[in-house]
Design an enzyme around this catalytic site. Structure first.
Site, PDB file in Angstrom:
ATOM      1  N   PRO A 141       0.836  -1.213   0.000  1.00  0.00           N
ATOM      2  CA  PRO A 141       0.000   0.000   0.000  1.00  0.00           C
ATOM      3  C   PRO A 141       0.861   1.250   0.000  1.00  0.00           C
ATOM      4  O   PRO A 141       1.830   1.349   0.753  1.00  0.00           O
ATOM      5  CB  PRO A 141      -0.795  -0.126   1.311  1.00  0.00           C
ATOM      6  CG  PRO A 141      -0.722  -1.568   1.682  1.00  0.00           C
ATOM      7  CD  PRO A 141       0.600  -2.052   1.176  1.00  0.00           C
ATOM      8  N   CYS A 142       0.514   2.198  -0.858  1.00  0.00           N
ATOM      9  CA  CYS A 142       1.203   3.487  -0.910  1.00  0.00           C
ATOM     10  C   CYS A 142       0.159   4.583  -0.962  1.00  0.00           C
ATOM     11  O   CYS A 142      -0.757   4.524  -1.787  1.00  0.00           O
ATOM     12  CB  CYS A 142       2.111   3.578  -2.138  1.00  0.00           C
ATOM     13  SG  CYS A 142       3.586   2.550  -2.032  1.00  0.00           S
ATOM     14  N   GLN A 143       0.307   5.586  -0.092  1.00  0.00           N
ATOM     15  CA  GLN A 143      -0.736   6.609   0.011  1.00  0.00           C
ATOM     16  C   GLN A 143      -0.222   8.035  -0.153  1.00  0.00           C
ATOM     17  O   GLN A 143      -1.016   8.952  -0.265  1.00  0.00           O
ATOM     18  CB  GLN A 143      -1.435   6.491   1.371  1.00  0.00           C
ATOM     19  CG  GLN A 143      -2.100   5.138   1.572  1.00  0.00           C
ATOM     20  CD  GLN A 143      -2.595   4.967   3.001  1.00  0.00           C
ATOM     21  OE1 GLN A 143      -2.023   5.534   3.927  1.00  0.00           O
ATOM     22  NE2 GLN A 143      -3.644   4.194   3.180  1.00  0.00           N
TER      23      GLN A 143
END
Length: 500
Positions: free
Chosen positions: A194-196
């Protein structure tokens, strides 16, 4: 193993999972009994105890009382189901084999002896990415996720993967000592961290954004494992920081057998519908290649991405109707709180599959006939939402005049006009997302007054019909929505396998 002996069950969560597995066993036998003339159940107590031990619910006869206490009212039907399996031959035994520790142990021994190319899957979720590689003859030597329900779904559907190689836990705690979990060389590390922190892309590097620490640990896992290839999947939004990601991969210095290796990497945006998935789903795919492999095979990440892209040319594009074909029509429950209940009208967690497979589902199921369909249960719909679903035409959203008088979120149409959206049957589906666990208004069935069921969403994602999602009903939507479409993974795996 899928079952931990009753003596090893201590927490409420462990008890609930144990009972869920026993309930599945009972249900499979009940369905089989509905369609077949059965031999009377075995009454040989020694055989029954032996089968309990094979299944893994007890370690010895001394554990029987504990099993009775834990299962309560389910104990008697479970005993009867086990008796029925003992008496009715290999076909029924095969149906419940994923719920039998002894059967799983045999599969795992065979897999461990094999010389198949190897995969380590981080952020494995319910197993979509792994499945695509397994379908191309890879074996899993490590799968990791932090979500209990994802790990349980993964474990159930991949009985050939040793239980001690399916690790529930934070990657932060695993990555430093990752080689303690892996006995083999790893050919490919796969995953979708996950990358936000995309909005900060112009002010700082993505790897330094605290919201993207999981990506950082993924890079560290690659460094510590030193695989031949890396496949990293992520959302289209990661394009904003793609060049920073390239920098990070090129900065890797991984040691193997006393030799320092480096990686080259490239990325490309792919759409799952080009892999014949019945869904318009864009995903960013990174492929990294270790320097010695690139030199030996005469390949680059760019050449591999181009080969994957070229392999999709000529693939048939399937529509939502193709994914929904030949599955039982359902009605939405109109009473709250009954979604978990099975019904002929609103659907069942496990049911017989009485329809011919469509061309699309033959491709998804790889031609294997399946006697069951899983997770095909309609979701509760309130009176207001039922009327909205009914009035909308395919392709219409929250802004149409036909629902203005009853639209509860009209004041927010400028924010999310597709809060309600009726899917178009003769096109690839819009993207299946994990938001479906919150509500399914954005994925209304094109022809029935309800939203997509978890099974229909899974078909759109190209999961086979025999892939069972465990856990609470709403969590099945989360698992399906977060997954990589297996047929998309299958297309990537097919190309990479040529160079291993």
């Amino acid at each position: 193993m899928i079952f931990r002996g009753v003596k090893n069950i201590h927490t409420r969560e462990e008890k609930d999972y144990f009972i869920e597995l026993v309930s599945l066993y009972i249900r499979f036998v009940e369905l089989y009994a509905e369609r077949h003339v059965l031999t009377p159940p075995c009454e040989d107590i020694d055989k029954i105890i032996s089968e309990f031990i094979n299944i893994g619910v007890i370690n010895s006869i001394e554990d029987i009382q504990d099993l009775k206490d834990l299962l309560g009212a389910k104990y008697a039907p479970f005993v009867n189901a086990v008796k029925t399996v003992i008496s009715n031959g290999p076909e029924l035994a095969e149906i419940v084999s994923k719920l039998n520790n002894s059967c799983r142990h045999k599969l795992q021994e065979e897999a461990n002896r094999s010389n198949l190319p190897t995969i380590a899957d981080f952020f494995c979720g319910a197993g979509g990415l792994s499945l695509g590689f397994i379908q191309n003859g890879f074996k899993i030597v490590l799968a990791n996720d932090i979500e209990d329900v994802c790990i349980r779904t993964y474990e159930y559907n991949h009985p050939q993967v040793s239980t001690d190689k399916i690790i529930k836990g934070d990657i932060k705690q695993i990555v430093e000592n990752v080689k303690e979990y892996i006995d083999d060389d790893v050919d490919i590390v796969i995953g979708g961290p996950p990358c936000q922190g995309f909005s900060e892309a112009n002010r700082q590097r993505v790897i330094d954004d605290p919201r993207n620490q999981l990506y950082k640990y993924y890079i560290q896992a690659v460094t510590n494992i030193c695989p031949k290839f890396v496949v990293m999947e992520n959302v289209k939004g990661m394009l904003k920081v793609a060049d920073q990601v390239v920098e990070d991969y090129r900065a890797i210095r991984a040691q193997k057998d006393g030799i320092i290796h480096t990686y080259d990497v490239a990325y490309r945006l792919f759409n799952s519908m080009n892999f014949s998935v019945a869904q318009n789903r864009e995903r960013l795919i990174y492929i990294a290649v270790r320097n010695d492999v690139a030199a030996e095979k005469g390949i680059t990440p760019e050449s591999l991405l181009s080969e994957i892209e070229n392999s999709c040319k000529g693939n048939k594009v399937y529509t939502l109707n193709d994914a929904l074909a030949s599955i039982k029509p359902l009605e939405a429950p109109r009473i709250k709180g009954i979604t978990e209940e099975d019904s002929n009208i609103t659907g069942k967690k496990i049911d017989y599959f009485d329809y011919n497979q469509s061309e699309y589902m033959k491709l998804v199921n790889m031609g294997t006939p399946t006697p069951f369909v899983f997770n095909h249960k309609a979701r509760y719909v309130s009176d207001v939402n039922y009327e909205i679903y009914k009035r909308l035409e395919q392709g219409q959203d929250s802004t149409v005049d036909s629902i203005k008088d009853i639209m509860p979120y009209a004041h927010r149409n400028h924010c999310f006009k597709d809060k309600y959206y009726k899917l178009i049957g003769d096109r690839p589906s819009r993207t299946i997302t994990a938001h479906l666990k919150m509500d399914c208004h954005s994925h209304i069935h094109p022809n029935q007054i309800r939203s997509l069921t978890p099974r229909e969403a899974a078909r759109v994602q190209s999961f086979p019909d025999n892939y069972l999602f465990l856990g609470a009903y709403l969590k099945t939507y989360m698992q399906v929505g977060n997954a990589v479409p297996p047929m998309m993974a299958r297309g990537i795996a097919k190309i990479l396998k040529k160079y291993i």
